[in-house]
Design an enzyme around this catalytic site. Sequence first.
Site, mmCIF file in Angstrom:
data_model
loop_
_atom_site.group_PDB
_atom_site.id
_atom_site.type_symbol
_atom_site.label_atom_id
_atom_site.label_comp_id
_atom_site.label_asym_id
_atom_site.label_seq_id
_atom_site.Cartn_x
_atom_site.Cartn_y
_atom_site.Cartn_z
ATOM 1 C CG ASP A 84 -2.231 -0.663 1.117
ATOM 2 O OD1 ASP A 84 -2.218 -1.688 0.192
ATOM 3 O OD2 ASP A 84 -2.991 -0.813 2.005
ATOM 4 C CG HIS A 229 1.970 0.451 4.691
ATOM 5 N ND1 HIS A 229 1.648 -0.523 5.469
ATOM 6 C CD2 HIS A 229 1.039 1.190 4.192
ATOM 7 C CE1 HIS A 229 0.611 -0.445 5.867
ATOM 8 N NE2 HIS A 229 0.130 0.679 4.863
#
Length: 273
Positions: A84, A229
């Site tokens: 993400d 992430h």
Amino acid sequence: MLKNSSRLSKNSSRRIRSRAAAYLVAAAALSLALTGCGQDSTSPKEARGQADVKSTHAEAHLKAAGTANPVDCAKAKCIALTFDAGPGPHTPQLLDILKEKKVRATFFLLGKNHVDTHPDTVRGAAAEGHEIANHTWTHRRLDQLKPSEIRTELGRTQQAIKALTGHEPTLMRPPQGRTDGEVKDVTKELGLSQVLWSATAKDYATTDSAVIRKRILDQAGRDGIILLHDIYDGTVPAVPGIIDELKKRGYTFVTVPQLLAPGTAEPGTVYRP
């Protein structure tokens, strides 16, 4: 003395019960958030079971993305690796790792200061067969926005990605996993399916790659969707160890569309293992 001891014991018991209740409430709140704020969700297994006529659409999507599905996740022990809030400075290194390990991932990209700042990285990820998906323009919580604002957050990123790759994403991930009926309506309108997760390292709170690795390995499961992430310093160095250990455990890494195939993600629907 005994009376005082008894009182202390009772007070301690009350405190323990109170803390336990607080933990249960917190856990319930987290569970609610991860299932889309009360929205019904569909598991990968359920998506595969809904295949029939839709399977041709799923196969067409995979071929268009250059990732025709050679894996039958109804039989194989599949898991999807997703990232993400990128791309960022660490993403090229991540792409090199994924190429070396022969793993394709799903990238939920942010528009502002990411897609528009690292266009070559976006093109490169798409060219290497990774699934490119939408994580909004500025990472605002969609469940707190008006429909027109939700449409803008998603629409701007759709167009920015299409300009670089030639294709609009079909998947999105709501920031913080927060969604509601209005988000469902707008995503359905834009042709986007909502994808949540089953394993997270909370890598936004630590730079310790060993901790990130352990957290993911502890939560990994069949048909799982891993959330990481690639913008944080400790995350990318943890990826090789995660991949190697999960391969040893018999997992096959797939993109989210491959995980659902021969079913296909339906716009507006929330998908979560």
